[in-house]
Design a protein around this motif. Structure first.
Motif, PDB file in Angstrom:
ATOM      1  N   TRP A  37       8.940   0.653 -10.139  1.00  0.00           N
ATOM      2  CA  TRP A  37       9.292  -0.336  -9.118  1.00  0.00           C
ATOM      3  C   TRP A  37       9.415  -1.723  -9.745  1.00  0.00           C
ATOM      4  O   TRP A  37      10.374  -2.460  -9.490  1.00  0.00           O
ATOM      5  CB  TRP A  37       8.247  -0.345  -8.003  1.00  0.00           C
ATOM      6  CG  TRP A  37       8.469  -1.439  -7.012  1.00  0.00           C
ATOM      7  CD1 TRP A  37       9.261  -1.391  -5.904  1.00  0.00           C
ATOM      8  CD2 TRP A  37       7.921  -2.766  -7.060  1.00  0.00           C
ATOM      9  NE1 TRP A  37       9.239  -2.603  -5.256  1.00  0.00           N
ATOM     10  CE2 TRP A  37       8.419  -3.465  -5.953  1.00  0.00           C
ATOM     11  CE3 TRP A  37       7.061  -3.421  -7.926  1.00  0.00           C
ATOM     12  CZ2 TRP A  37       8.094  -4.787  -5.685  1.00  0.00           C
ATOM     13  CZ3 TRP A  37       6.729  -4.741  -7.665  1.00  0.00           C
ATOM     14  CH2 TRP A  37       7.242  -5.409  -6.550  1.00  0.00           C
ATOM     15  N   ALA A  49      13.741   4.123  -1.424  1.00  0.00           N
ATOM     16  CA  ALA A  49      12.576   4.343  -0.555  1.00  0.00           C
ATOM     17  C   ALA A  49      11.489   5.128  -1.290  1.00  0.00           C
ATOM     18  O   ALA A  49      10.296   4.845  -1.143  1.00  0.00           O
ATOM     19  CB  ALA A  49      12.991   5.065   0.719  1.00  0.00           C
ATOM     20  N   ASP A  50      11.883   6.116  -2.099  1.00  0.00           N
ATOM     21  CA  ASP A  50      10.909   6.896  -2.866  1.00  0.00           C
ATOM     22  C   ASP A  50      10.183   6.029  -3.890  1.00  0.00           C
ATOM     23  O   ASP A  50       8.976   6.182  -4.105  1.00  0.00           O
ATOM     24  CB  ASP A  50      11.584   8.069  -3.574  1.00  0.00           C
ATOM     25  CG  ASP A  50      11.935   9.204  -2.631  1.00  0.00           C
ATOM     26  OD1 ASP A  50      11.394   9.234  -1.502  1.00  0.00           O
ATOM     27  OD2 ASP A  50      12.750  10.064  -3.026  1.00  0.00           O
ATOM     28  N   GLN A  51      10.913   5.137  -4.531  1.00  0.00           N
ATOM     29  CA  GLN A  51      10.297   4.250  -5.520  1.00  0.00           C
ATOM     30  C   GLN A  51       9.329   3.273  -4.847  1.00  0.00           C
ATOM     31  O   GLN A  51       8.245   3.003  -5.377  1.00  0.00           O
ATOM     32  CB  GLN A  51      11.373   3.492  -6.299  1.00  0.00           C
ATOM     33  CG  GLN A  51      12.175   4.406  -7.208  1.00  0.00           C
ATOM     34  CD  GLN A  51      13.463   3.776  -7.686  1.00  0.00           C
ATOM     35  OE1 GLN A  51      14.052   2.928  -7.013  1.00  0.00           O
ATOM     36  NE2 GLN A  51      13.911   4.202  -8.857  1.00  0.00           N
ATOM     37  N   SER A  53       7.751   3.882  -2.009  1.00  0.00           N
ATOM     38  CA  SER A  53       6.611   4.704  -1.586  1.00  0.00           C
ATOM     39  C   SER A  53       5.664   4.974  -2.744  1.00  0.00           C
ATOM     40  O   SER A  53       4.438   4.900  -2.594  1.00  0.00           O
ATOM     41  CB  SER A  53       7.089   6.031  -1.007  1.00  0.00           C
ATOM     42  OG  SER A  53       7.780   5.821   0.183  1.00  0.00           O
ATOM     43  N   SER A  54       6.220   5.270  -3.891  1.00  0.00           N
ATOM     44  CA  SER A  54       5.404   5.541  -5.068  1.00  0.00           C
ATOM     45  C   SER A  54       4.614   4.300  -5.477  1.00  0.00           C
ATOM     46  O   SER A  54       3.423   4.398  -5.812  1.00  0.00           O
ATOM     47  CB  SER A  54       6.303   6.012  -6.210  1.00  0.00           C
ATOM     48  OG  SER A  54       5.537   6.373  -7.314  1.00  0.00           O
ATOM     49  N   ASN A  56       3.803   1.906  -3.446  1.00  0.00           N
ATOM     50  CA  ASN A  56       2.843   1.665  -2.361  1.00  0.00           C
ATOM     51  C   ASN A  56       1.567   2.488  -2.529  1.00  0.00           C
ATOM     52  O   ASN A  56       0.480   2.011  -2.200  1.00  0.00           O
ATOM     53  CB  ASN A  56       3.471   1.955  -0.998  1.00  0.00           C
ATOM     54  CG  ASN A  56       4.350   0.825  -0.520  1.00  0.00           C
ATOM     55  OD1 ASN A  56       4.261  -0.304  -1.006  1.00  0.00           O
ATOM     56  ND2 ASN A  56       5.210   1.123   0.432  1.00  0.00           N
ATOM     57  N   VAL A  57       1.695   3.715  -3.023  1.00  0.00           N
ATOM     58  CA  VAL A  57       0.502   4.545  -3.239  1.00  0.00           C
ATOM     59  C   VAL A  57      -0.451   3.810  -4.180  1.00  0.00           C
ATOM     60  O   VAL A  57      -1.653   3.704  -3.915  1.00  0.00           O
ATOM     61  CB  VAL A  57       0.881   5.938  -3.794  1.00  0.00           C
ATOM     62  CG1 VAL A  57      -0.346   6.681  -4.302  1.00  0.00           C
ATOM     63  CG2 VAL A  57       1.606   6.754  -2.734  1.00  0.00           C
ATOM     64  N   TYR A  60      -1.909   0.771  -2.275  1.00  0.00           N
ATOM     65  CA  TYR A  60      -2.869   1.136  -1.233  1.00  0.00           C
ATOM     66  C   TYR A  60      -4.188   1.611  -1.834  1.00  0.00           C
ATOM     67  O   TYR A  60      -5.267   1.325  -1.292  1.00  0.00           O
ATOM     68  CB  TYR A  60      -2.304   2.210  -0.304  1.00  0.00           C
ATOM     69  CG  TYR A  60      -1.092   1.772   0.483  1.00  0.00           C
ATOM     70  CD1 TYR A  60      -0.804   0.433   0.726  1.00  0.00           C
ATOM     71  CD2 TYR A  60      -0.195   2.709   0.979  1.00  0.00           C
ATOM     72  CE1 TYR A  60       0.312   0.037   1.443  1.00  0.00           C
ATOM     73  CE2 TYR A  60       0.921   2.326   1.709  1.00  0.00           C
ATOM     74  CZ  TYR A  60       1.170   0.989   1.932  1.00  0.00           C
ATOM     75  OH  TYR A  60       2.275   0.607   2.644  1.00  0.00           O
TER      76      TYR A  60
END
Length: 167
Positions: A37, A49-51, A53-54, A56-57, A60
C-alpha cells in the motif's frame, strides 16, 4: 498497587501479555500488505480495495495493540507485578528494567507512529516506524526472550513460570 507482595502475574495480565505478543509478532512478520500500500501511494497510484484491506489489517492490529497496552498498564498499576528476582546480578536486573521499560515504550510508540503515518500521512513517522523503531523493537524482543530463557535454564528461577502458568 496491591499492598501484599505478589509472586506471579494475574491471569488477565498473563493473557494480555501473550495476546499482545502474538499480535506484535504478526505485525512485525507480515508487513507485506502495508508495504505494498505504501509503495503504491508513494508512486501516486491508487491502491485497489484488496490492497487497502490488507493495509487495514496491519493498521487495525496496531490499534488493537495500543488499546491492549493501555489496559495492560492500567492492570499493572492496579494489580502490581512480582518483585524482581535476587538470583541475578545487579547489572542484569538493571538490564531487565531497561528492556521492560523499552518494551512498554515501544508498544505505545509503534502504534502511534503507525497511526500518524497511515491515517495522518506523516511520512517521517512512517519512516521512523518501519525503519528505526521496528529494528529496535526486534532487539528488545530478543533481549526479553533471552533473559527469560537465562532465568529458566541458567538461574533456574520462576520468572518464566510467573508469566506462563502463574505460581
Amino acid at each position: 498497587m496491591p499492598s501484599a507482595p505478589i509472586d506471579a502475574y494475574s491471569l488477565p495480565q498473563r493473557a494480555l501479555h501473550w495476546l499482545m505478543a502474538v499480535l506484535i509478532f504478526y505485525n512485525l512478520l507480515f508487513t507485506d500488505g502495508m508495504n505494498e500500500w505504501h509503495h503504491i501511494v508513494r508512486r501516486g497510484e491508487t491502491p485497489t480495495a484488496d490492497q487497502i484491506s490488507s493495509a487495514n489489517v496491519h493498521a487495525y492490529i496496531g490499534i488493537a495493540i495500543l488499546l491492549l497496552a493501555i489496559i495492560r498498564v492500567c492492570l499493572r498499576l492496579a494489580q502490581g507485578a512480582p518483585s524482581e528476582t535476587t538470583e541475578e546480578p545487579a547489572v542484569f536486573r538493571l538490564a531487565a528494567k531497561l528492556v521492560h521499560f523499552g518494551l512498554y515504550a515501544f508498544i505505545f510508540a509503534m502504534p502511534v507512529t503507525g497511526i500518524a503515518a497511515y491515517y495522518l500521512g506523516i511520512d517521517s513517522a512512517g519512516s521512523l516506524h518501519a525503519d528505526v523503531l521496528k529494528v529496535v523493537l526486534w532487539i528488545l524482543i530478543v533481549a526479553h526472550v533471552a533473559g527469560a530463557l537465562v532465568h529458566q535454564f541458567y538461574w533456574k528461577s520462576n520468572v518464566l513460570r510467573r508469566m506462563t502458568v502463574g505460581r
